[in-house]
Design a protein around this motif. Structure first.
Motif, PDB file in Angstrom:
ATOM      1  N   UNK A  52       0.860  -1.185   0.000  1.00  0.00           N
ATOM      2  CA  UNK A  52       0.000   0.000   0.000  1.00  0.00           C
ATOM      3  C   UNK A  52       0.898   1.238   0.000  1.00  0.00           C
ATOM      4  N   UNK A  53       0.711   2.154  -0.943  1.00  0.00           N
ATOM      5  CA  UNK A  53       1.579   3.343  -0.987  1.00  0.00           C
ATOM      6  C   UNK A  53       1.446   4.186   0.273  1.00  0.00           C
ATOM      7  N   UNK A  54       2.566   4.771   0.676  1.00  0.00           N
ATOM      8  CA  UNK A  54       2.621   5.579   1.897  1.00  0.00           C
ATOM      9  C   UNK A  54       2.924   7.027   1.541  1.00  0.00           C
ATOM     10  N   UNK A  55       2.069   7.917   2.016  1.00  0.00           N
ATOM     11  CA  UNK A  55       2.347   9.349   1.937  1.00  0.00           C
ATOM     12  C   UNK A  55       2.859   9.770   3.313  1.00  0.00           C
ATOM     13  N   UNK A  56       4.126  10.132   3.378  1.00  0.00           N
ATOM     14  CA  UNK A  56       4.726  10.577   4.634  1.00  0.00           C
ATOM     15  C   UNK A  56       4.719  12.101   4.654  1.00  0.00           C
ATOM     16  N   UNK A  57       4.013  12.669   5.597  1.00  0.00           N
ATOM     17  CA  UNK A  57       3.842  14.119   5.659  1.00  0.00           C
ATOM     18  C   UNK A  57       4.642  14.692   6.829  1.00  0.00           C
ATOM     19  N   UNK A  58       5.631  15.524   6.494  1.00  0.00           N
ATOM     20  CA  UNK A  58       6.377  16.272   7.504  1.00  0.00           C
ATOM     21  C   UNK A  58       5.645  17.595   7.696  1.00  0.00           C
ATOM     22  N   UNK A  59       4.745  17.627   8.657  1.00  0.00           N
ATOM     23  CA  UNK A  59       3.855  18.771   8.841  1.00  0.00           C
ATOM     24  C   UNK A  59       4.477  19.823   9.761  1.00  0.00           C
ATOM     25  N   UNK A  60       3.849  20.981   9.787  1.00  0.00           N
ATOM     26  CA  UNK A  60       4.228  22.124  10.630  1.00  0.00           C
ATOM     27  C   UNK A  60       5.600  22.675  10.252  1.00  0.00           C
ATOM     28  N   UNK A  61       5.830  22.803   8.945  1.00  0.00           N
ATOM     29  CA  UNK A  61       7.086  23.363   8.464  1.00  0.00           C
ATOM     30  C   UNK A  61       7.244  24.835   8.817  1.00  0.00           C
TER      31      UNK A  61
ATOM     32  N   UNK B 298       6.784   5.252  -1.588  1.00  0.00           N
ATOM     33  CA  UNK B 298       6.664   6.273  -0.564  1.00  0.00           C
ATOM     34  C   UNK B 298       6.691   7.642  -1.219  1.00  0.00           C
ATOM     35  N   UNK B 299       5.825   8.510  -0.741  1.00  0.00           N
ATOM     36  CA  UNK B 299       5.708   9.852  -1.294  1.00  0.00           C
ATOM     37  C   UNK B 299       5.894  10.842  -0.147  1.00  0.00           C
ATOM     38  N   UNK B 300       7.113  11.369   0.029  1.00  0.00           N
ATOM     39  CA  UNK B 300       7.382  12.308   1.127  1.00  0.00           C
ATOM     40  C   UNK B 300       6.951  13.732   0.760  1.00  0.00           C
ATOM     41  N   UNK B 301       6.279  14.380   1.693  1.00  0.00           N
ATOM     42  CA  UNK B 301       5.780  15.738   1.459  1.00  0.00           C
ATOM     43  C   UNK B 301       6.029  16.609   2.684  1.00  0.00           C
ATOM     44  N   UNK B 302       6.211  17.890   2.443  1.00  0.00           N
ATOM     45  CA  UNK B 302       6.292  18.869   3.514  1.00  0.00           C
ATOM     46  C   UNK B 302       5.061  19.763   3.441  1.00  0.00           C
ATOM     47  N   UNK B 303       4.417  19.971   4.588  1.00  0.00           N
ATOM     48  CA  UNK B 303       3.205  20.784   4.619  1.00  0.00           C
ATOM     49  C   UNK B 303       3.238  21.744   5.800  1.00  0.00           C
TER      50      UNK B 303
ATOM     51  N   UNK C  63       1.782  22.951   0.502  1.00  0.00           N
ATOM     52  CA  UNK C  63       1.865  21.505   0.329  1.00  0.00           C
ATOM     53  C   UNK C  63       0.534  20.784   0.317  1.00  0.00           C
ATOM     54  N   UNK C  64      -0.556  21.445   0.672  1.00  0.00           N
ATOM     55  CA  UNK C  64      -1.849  20.769   0.777  1.00  0.00           C
ATOM     56  C   UNK C  64      -2.373  20.372  -0.595  1.00  0.00           C
ATOM     57  N   UNK C  65      -2.151  21.228  -1.598  1.00  0.00           N
ATOM     58  CA  UNK C  65      -2.614  20.881  -2.954  1.00  0.00           C
ATOM     59  C   UNK C  65      -1.925  19.630  -3.460  1.00  0.00           C
ATOM     60  N   UNK C  66      -0.651  19.445  -3.099  1.00  0.00           N
ATOM     61  CA  UNK C  66       0.075  18.243  -3.505  1.00  0.00           C
ATOM     62  C   UNK C  66      -0.483  17.010  -2.803  1.00  0.00           C
ATOM     63  N   UNK C  67      -0.878  17.160  -1.545  1.00  0.00           N
ATOM     64  CA  UNK C  67      -1.508  16.056  -0.818  1.00  0.00           C
ATOM     65  C   UNK C  67      -2.770  15.613  -1.535  1.00  0.00           C
ATOM     66  N   UNK C  68      -3.592  16.575  -1.913  1.00  0.00           N
ATOM     67  CA  UNK C  68      -4.848  16.263  -2.585  1.00  0.00           C
ATOM     68  C   UNK C  68      -4.600  15.575  -3.923  1.00  0.00           C
ATOM     69  N   UNK C  69      -3.604  16.048  -4.672  1.00  0.00           N
ATOM     70  CA  UNK C  69      -3.274  15.429  -5.961  1.00  0.00           C
ATOM     71  C   UNK C  69      -2.854  13.978  -5.783  1.00  0.00           C
ATOM     72  N   UNK C  70      -2.044  13.717  -4.768  1.00  0.00           N
ATOM     73  CA  UNK C  70      -1.576  12.355  -4.511  1.00  0.00           C
ATOM     74  C   UNK C  70      -2.733  11.443  -4.094  1.00  0.00           C
ATOM     75  N   UNK C  71      -3.593  11.956  -3.231  1.00  0.00           N
ATOM     76  CA  UNK C  71      -4.723  11.144  -2.775  1.00  0.00           C
ATOM     77  C   UNK C  71      -5.620  10.746  -3.950  1.00  0.00           C
TER      78      UNK C  71
END
Length: 227
Positions: free
Chosen positions: A165-174, A198-203, A213-221
């Motif tokens: 299952x693909x994993x979106x890893x979100x490093x939040x509170x940048x 794995x799809x690492x993102x900063x938000x 970074x939220x728009x990228x989260x939505x695109x990935x989902x």
């Protein structure tokens, strides 16, 4: 006083009937309150209530996403601005779980967010079956709890039900001082994912501040899992 006198004068059988009747009334009221709360917890746009009884069911044109992370990671705030791309004015911590629906042109995203407090984490495994995308949110500025986040994430990625299952890893509170980059976060978490994507993102979703970074989260989902 009048009730006590009336009840005392009743025969044994009538007293029993009153007690049983009162108990049934209380039980019925309690069940009604519980049922209303259950339906509120399960309410999600156009999703049929009955379809939520089995969280493994995934209808054609729908995608099931599981969002986890420690308490305070910012999961609810992040999800709250997926549609508007603006941080909500106020977000309450998730005590149990929330179900959120986002309708895109191609798919309906059924997003299950489960609270991250220690007592709720023991129930995470009950939500895993049927997950198509796993998103794990970390407060990148809270270095003291990275070990705790690592432990919980390792439990998840070793669960056979989440294999591949693909994993979106979100490093939040940048936006917070000292926030760790997502590349450094990956190294600290020591992710050994095998064939898992794995799809690492900063938000960052600060209230009244700039959302990133939220728009990228939505695109990935919407895109994942890739066929």
């Amino acid at each position: 006083m009048a009730f006590n006198s009336w009840f005392r004068d009743l025969s044994f059988f009538r007293k029993t009937a009153v007690i049983l009747g009162t108990g049934a009334l209380v039980a019925g009221a309690t069940y009604s309150v519980f049922e209303i709360q259950r339906r509120r917890n399960l309410a999600c746009g156009g999703i049929n209530m009955e379809s939520l009884k089995n969280i493994e069911d995934i209808e054609e044109g729908e995608k099931r996403i599981l969002v986890l992370g420690l308490d305070g990671a910012g999961k609810s705030t992040l999800l709250g601005c997926l549609n508007s791309l603006q941080a909500p004015d106020d977000t309450k911590p998730t005590e149990g779980f929330n179900v959120m629906c986002i309708q895109t042109e191609s798919v309906t995203l059924n997003i299950w967010e489960v609270g991250g407090t220690e007592n709720v984490r023991s129930y995470w495994s009950n939500f895993i079956q049927g997950t198509q995308v796993l998103m794990f949110v970390v407060d990148a500025s809270d270095k003291e709890r990275l070990g705790e986040a690592k432990t919980e994430l390792q439990k998840l990625i070793t669960d056979k039900r989440l294999k591949n299952v693909p994993l979106i890893l979100v490093a939040n509170k940048q936006d917070k001082e000292g926030a760790m980059s997502v590349d450094n976060l990956q190294r600290v978490l020591e992710l050994n994912l095998g064939d898992r994507a794995i799809y690492p993102l900063e938000t960052q979703v600060p209230i009244g501040g700039e959302v990133q970074g939220v728009n990228k989260v939505k695109e990935l989902l919407e895109m994942l899992p890739k066929s």
